[in-house]
Design a protein around this motif. Structure first.
Motif, PDB file in Angstrom:
ATOM      1  N   GLU A  71       9.186 -14.041  -5.350  1.00 34.93           N
ATOM      2  CA  GLU A  71       7.767 -14.213  -5.634  1.00 34.93           C
ATOM      3  C   GLU A  71       7.520 -15.656  -6.034  1.00 34.93           C
ATOM      4  O   GLU A  71       8.301 -16.252  -6.777  1.00 34.93           O
ATOM      5  CB  GLU A  71       7.301 -13.296  -6.767  1.00 34.93           C
ATOM      6  CG  GLU A  71       7.088 -11.871  -6.331  1.00 34.93           C
ATOM      7  CD  GLU A  71       6.333 -11.068  -7.380  1.00 34.93           C
ATOM      8  OE1 GLU A  71       5.761 -10.051  -6.988  1.00 34.93           O
ATOM      9  OE2 GLU A  71       6.308 -11.451  -8.563  1.00 34.93           O
ATOM     10  N   TYR A  72       6.420 -16.189  -5.526  1.00 40.36           N
ATOM     11  CA  TYR A  72       6.047 -17.560  -5.867  1.00 40.36           C
ATOM     12  C   TYR A  72       5.141 -17.502  -7.090  1.00 40.36           C
ATOM     13  O   TYR A  72       4.139 -16.793  -7.094  1.00 40.36           O
ATOM     14  CB  TYR A  72       5.323 -18.223  -4.685  1.00 40.36           C
ATOM     15  CG  TYR A  72       4.948 -19.657  -4.959  1.00 40.36           C
ATOM     16  CD1 TYR A  72       5.842 -20.677  -4.725  1.00 40.36           C
ATOM     17  CD2 TYR A  72       3.700 -19.981  -5.485  1.00 40.36           C
ATOM     18  CE1 TYR A  72       5.515 -21.994  -4.992  1.00 40.36           C
ATOM     19  CE2 TYR A  72       3.365 -21.295  -5.756  1.00 40.36           C
ATOM     20  CZ  TYR A  72       4.276 -22.289  -5.512  1.00 40.36           C
ATOM     21  OH  TYR A  72       3.961 -23.594  -5.787  1.00 40.36           O
ATOM     22  N   HIS A  73       5.476 -18.237  -8.128  1.00 45.91           N
ATOM     23  CA  HIS A  73       4.676 -18.334  -9.351  1.00 45.91           C
ATOM     24  C   HIS A  73       4.260 -19.789  -9.510  1.00 45.91           C
ATOM     25  O   HIS A  73       5.099 -20.658  -9.732  1.00 45.91           O
ATOM     26  CB  HIS A  73       5.481 -17.905 -10.586  1.00 45.91           C
ATOM     27  CG  HIS A  73       5.916 -16.483 -10.555  1.00 45.91           C
ATOM     28  ND1 HIS A  73       5.116 -15.460 -11.008  1.00 45.91           N
ATOM     29  CD2 HIS A  73       7.062 -15.898 -10.132  1.00 45.91           C
ATOM     30  CE1 HIS A  73       5.748 -14.308 -10.866  1.00 45.91           C
ATOM     31  NE2 HIS A  73       6.944 -14.547 -10.318  1.00 45.91           N
ATOM     32  N   CYS A  74       2.958 -20.052  -9.400  1.00 49.84           N
ATOM     33  CA  CYS A  74       2.454 -21.421  -9.562  1.00 49.84           C
ATOM     34  C   CYS A  74       2.172 -21.680 -11.037  1.00 49.84           C
ATOM     35  O   CYS A  74       1.411 -20.942 -11.673  1.00 49.84           O
ATOM     36  CB  CYS A  74       1.185 -21.635  -8.742  1.00 49.84           C
ATOM     37  SG  CYS A  74       0.531 -23.315  -8.879  1.00 49.84           S
ATOM     38  N   GLN A  75       2.762 -22.733 -11.573  1.00 50.58           N
ATOM     39  CA  GLN A  75       2.562 -23.115 -12.967  1.00 50.58           C
ATOM     40  C   GLN A  75       1.200 -23.791 -13.166  1.00 50.58           C
ATOM     41  O   GLN A  75       0.652 -23.783 -14.265  1.00 50.58           O
ATOM     42  CB  GLN A  75       3.682 -24.056 -13.422  1.00 50.58           C
ATOM     43  CG  GLN A  75       5.069 -23.466 -13.322  1.00 50.58           C
ATOM     44  CD  GLN A  75       5.233 -22.218 -14.193  1.00 50.58           C
ATOM     45  OE1 GLN A  75       4.731 -22.139 -15.305  1.00 50.58           O
ATOM     46  NE2 GLN A  75       5.939 -21.234 -13.657  1.00 50.58           N
ATOM     47  N   ALA A  76       0.633 -24.370 -12.108  1.00 50.36           N
ATOM     48  CA  ALA A  76      -0.625 -25.105 -12.229  1.00 50.36           C
ATOM     49  C   ALA A  76      -1.850 -24.184 -12.224  1.00 50.36           C
ATOM     50  O   ALA A  76      -2.723 -24.300 -13.082  1.00 50.36           O
ATOM     51  CB  ALA A  76      -0.742 -26.122 -11.100  1.00 50.36           C
ATOM     52  N   CYS A  77      -1.914 -23.241 -11.255  1.00 44.64           N
ATOM     53  CA  CYS A  77      -3.115 -22.402 -11.154  1.00 44.64           C
ATOM     54  C   CYS A  77      -2.857 -20.931 -11.487  1.00 44.64           C
ATOM     55  O   CYS A  77      -3.802 -20.145 -11.531  1.00 44.64           O
ATOM     56  CB  CYS A  77      -3.733 -22.524  -9.769  1.00 44.64           C
ATOM     57  SG  CYS A  77      -2.783 -21.749  -8.447  1.00 44.64           S
ATOM     58  N   GLY A  78      -1.591 -20.549 -11.652  1.00 44.94           N
ATOM     59  CA  GLY A  78      -1.277 -19.178 -12.030  1.00 44.94           C
ATOM     60  C   GLY A  78      -1.151 -18.204 -10.876  1.00 44.94           C
ATOM     61  O   GLY A  78      -1.018 -16.994 -11.096  1.00 44.94           O
ATOM     62  N   LEU A  79      -1.176 -18.670  -9.656  1.00 41.39           N
ATOM     63  CA  LEU A  79      -1.056 -17.789  -8.487  1.00 41.39           C
ATOM     64  C   LEU A  79       0.317 -17.120  -8.467  1.00 41.39           C
ATOM     65  O   LEU A  79       1.336 -17.768  -8.668  1.00 41.39           O
ATOM     66  CB  LEU A  79      -1.244 -18.601  -7.198  1.00 41.39           C
ATOM     67  CG  LEU A  79      -1.065 -17.833  -5.885  1.00 41.39           C
ATOM     68  CD1 LEU A  79      -2.264 -16.921  -5.645  1.00 41.39           C
ATOM     69  CD2 LEU A  79      -0.896 -18.785  -4.728  1.00 41.39           C
ATOM     70  N   VAL A  80       0.336 -15.807  -8.245  1.00 40.36           N
ATOM     71  CA  VAL A  80       1.581 -15.059  -8.080  1.00 40.36           C
ATOM     72  C   VAL A  80       1.466 -14.359  -6.735  1.00 40.36           C
ATOM     73  O   VAL A  80       0.532 -13.600  -6.500  1.00 40.36           O
ATOM     74  CB  VAL A  80       1.788 -14.033  -9.221  1.00 40.36           C
ATOM     75  CG1 VAL A  80       3.056 -13.229  -8.969  1.00 40.36           C
ATOM     76  CG2 VAL A  80       1.841 -14.720 -10.564  1.00 40.36           C
ATOM     77  N   LEU A  81       2.425 -14.650  -5.852  1.00 40.75           N
ATOM     78  CA  LEU A  81       2.340 -14.168  -4.472  1.00 40.75           C
ATOM     79  C   LEU A  81       3.733 -14.035  -3.890  1.00 40.75           C
ATOM     80  O   LEU A  81       4.647 -14.766  -4.288  1.00 40.75           O
ATOM     81  CB  LEU A  81       1.526 -15.192  -3.661  1.00 40.75           C
ATOM     82  CG  LEU A  81       1.079 -14.876  -2.256  1.00 40.75           C
ATOM     83  CD1 LEU A  81       0.138 -13.673  -2.226  1.00 40.75           C
ATOM     84  CD2 LEU A  81       0.366 -16.068  -1.652  1.00 40.75           C
ATOM     85  N   ASN A  82       3.908 -13.125  -2.939  1.00 38.12           N
ATOM     86  CA  ASN A  82       5.182 -13.006  -2.236  1.00 38.12           C
ATOM     87  C   ASN A  82       5.530 -14.359  -1.638  1.00 38.12           C
ATOM     88  O   ASN A  82       4.671 -15.029  -1.048  1.00 38.12           O
ATOM     89  CB  ASN A  82       5.069 -11.939  -1.146  1.00 38.12           C
ATOM     90  CG  ASN A  82       6.322 -11.823  -0.311  1.00 38.12           C
ATOM     91  OD1 ASN A  82       6.598 -12.679   0.526  1.00 38.12           O
ATOM     92  ND2 ASN A  82       7.084 -10.775  -0.544  1.00 38.12           N
ATOM     93  N   ARG A  83       6.770 -14.767  -1.791  1.00 35.87           N
ATOM     94  CA  ARG A  83       7.226 -16.087  -1.329  1.00 35.87           C
ATOM     95  C   ARG A  83       6.963 -16.301   0.157  1.00 35.87           C
ATOM     96  O   ARG A  83       6.477 -17.350   0.572  1.00 35.87           O
ATOM     97  CB  ARG A  83       8.723 -16.214  -1.624  1.00 35.87           C
ATOM     98  CG  ARG A  83       9.362 -17.463  -1.080  1.00 35.87           C
ATOM     99  CD  ARG A  83      10.876 -17.331  -1.149  1.00 35.87           C
ATOM    100  NE  ARG A  83      11.508 -18.500  -0.599  1.00 35.87           N
ATOM    101  CZ  ARG A  83      12.275 -19.329  -1.290  1.00 35.87           C
ATOM    102  NH1 ARG A  83      12.520 -19.107  -2.564  1.00 35.87           N
ATOM    103  NH2 ARG A  83      12.828 -20.362  -0.725  1.00 35.87           N
ATOM    104  N   ASP A  84       7.268 -15.298   0.992  1.00 40.04           N
ATOM    105  CA  ASP A  84       7.085 -15.438   2.441  1.00 40.04           C
ATOM    106  C   ASP A  84       5.608 -15.480   2.822  1.00 40.04           C
ATOM    107  O   ASP A  84       5.219 -16.215   3.730  1.00 40.04           O
ATOM    108  CB  ASP A  84       7.795 -14.302   3.172  1.00 40.04           C
ATOM    109  CG  ASP A  84       9.306 -14.346   2.983  1.00 40.04           C
ATOM    110  OD1 ASP A  84       9.851 -15.456   2.768  1.00 40.04           O
ATOM    111  OD2 ASP A  84       9.951 -13.283   3.042  1.00 40.04           O
TER     112      ASP A  84
END
Length: 110
Positions: free
Chosen positions: A28-41
């Motif tokens: 899972e991709y976790h963005c530290q800047a905007c908080g987006l959490v999404l499947n990596r692919d």
């Protein structure tokens, strides 16, 4: 076509922030800047789709048509059927056309 090292997985598809490190085990991709959490692919697919959309300008830009980056070369000579005995001038090893004569002396057998 994206460059081999294009950071599609490391880039946030929401805000564009690029992570310096992202382990392959992180699914899972976790963005530290905007908080987006999404499947990596899915995140990588969105980034690649956005990259492709930048160049999809219906026939103009660096990837016009089918990705060609240069003009089509001018037409070359087209092969045509040749009739027997119509060899190019100076070509060796050709047979004279039927009914033609050759410059050789025939010896008569006794």
């Amino acid at each position: 076509m994206a460059d081999r090292w294009y950071p599609s997985s490391k880039t946030c598809s929401g805000c564009g922030t690029v992570k310096t490190k992202l382990a392959l085990s992180e699914r899972e991709y976790h963005c530290q800047a905007c908080g987006l959490v999404l499947n990596r692919d899915l995140n990588a697919a969105r980034n690649l789709a956005a990259l492709a959309a930048e160049f999809d300008t219906a026939g103009s830009g660096p990837v016009a048509g089918r990705g060609a980056d240069h003009k089509t070369p001018p037409a070359r000579l087209v092969a045509a059927k040749r009739q027997p005995g119509t060899a190019s001038a100076g070509q060796t090893g050709t047979v004279p056309p039927q009914g033609g004569t050759t410059n050789r002396v025939l010896a008569r057998a006794h």
